[in-house]
Enzyme design. Structure first.
Site: not given
Lengths: 221, 221
Positions: B190, B139, B135-137
């Site tokens: 996400t 990925p 999630m967030c950064i």
């Protein structure tokens, strides 16, 4: 207008600061309920720093406000600058920080004293008949702040319950999913990680505490 | 038997470690769903320590694992000791720690490299066809770990999305309450705090990610 709740923190981490899950669950429930919140902490040195892997004290010093800022994503203010009149209610999560940095119950037991700025801030809410919620170990501060016969729970631990009684409070046993309400003083307490077996378990009483604090604002304002 | 999820952390605090709300919301949803979890982190120095009040670097050094232990209430293991075969899936919360301590995207952009132990650990899940959620950064690590044309989202930020594409991945825009599923690689992503306006907002996509990861285990095991 959205209700605005002050959340008084004591660091970031169960063994020397605010219990992280209790704090985040509090903020989640407030946000889910459409309430606003402001995190606040004293700008002072922590009693000590604990290595959360080993439980050992670390040879360094950290600041309560700076570490609590981690839990607030930077959106936090110094307790010295906080004005109770800007908020409709107050919540104090637990964690050893409540018993080490806000008061010294962790080392002095019933001989404990509470930081004067914390006493003054919480009493400002009490005087204005605004609700105050405290969870986990934080309710040990209830008798000294709210006076004789104020009612609270720290769960079912007999030693801590006796300490509450010895300091002039009235302790009532509660399960982790329940809350204790002192309707006269508008004080709401719940055991949280004094009893919780896991984070979902902890969320039940914490959500109920937040709901009750918000409900008291609706009723009395 | 309960599904068991590994949660790979990178510290404790959005600016230099794991984003606290993302991590706690992940653990809450896992526990609510009856899944077990184990927090894990590399035993190494953090890139740096950020004062979360001021955003300034602090002149001290902290350990990723020891700080992440705060987020795990002490129940955490060294990545060097973690065995992918003991878990059914893996989730990586975000926060700058993912881009500073697990890889160096925060300073090197598309020239980044990922810690070898992180690559090996995540690929062990991939090889076993176990789902991985990021999630967030976090990925931004998907293309290098899962290879060309692996699909992910970091929300809608055009610069970070372009970086994902430049590194060989396929970026798909998503809103904060949505997830992106790469069904071939079993990767779920996400935006979380790449887009979230608040903790309730963040919880929507994070809960959906956890649900999808758990659902993939049910479907394929």
């Amino acid at each position: 207008m959205a209700k605005k709740i002050a959340v008084l923190l004591s660091g970031c981490g169960v063994y020397d600061g605010s219990e992280i899950y209790e704090t985040v669950l509090t903020l989640l429930r407030l946000d889910q309920s459409g309430a606003e919140y402001q995190c606040i902490a004293p700008n002072d040195a922590m009693m000590h720093v604990i290595n959360h892997m080993t439980g050992e004290e670390m040879p360094e010093s950290r600041n309560i406000l700076v570490e609590a800022a981690r839990l607030a994503r930077g959106n936090i203010i110094d307790l010295a600058d906080a004005k109770a009149e800007e908020y409709d209610g107050l919540i104090l999560p637990g964690g050893f920080g409540a018993a080490k940095n806000l008061c010294d119950f962790a080392v002095k037991g019933t001989e404990m004293s509470i930081r004067q700025d914390v006493i003054d801030f919480v009493r400002s809410f009490h005087k204005a008949m605004k609700p105050v919620g405290l969870m986990c170990i934080a309710p040990v501060m209830v008798p000294q702040i709210f006076g004789e016969k104020s009612i609270c729970t720290i769960g079912t631990d007999p030693d801590v319950a006796s300490a509450v009684t010895a300091m002039g409070g009235e302790h009532q046993d509660r399960s982790v999913d329940d809350i204790c309400v002192d309707a006269v003083n508008k004080v709401v307490t719940t055991p949280a990680y004094m009893l919780a077996s896991g984070i979902f378990d902890a969320s039940k009483g914490i959500f109920a505490l937040v709901d009750e604090v918000l409900s008291m604002i609706k009723k009395y304002n």
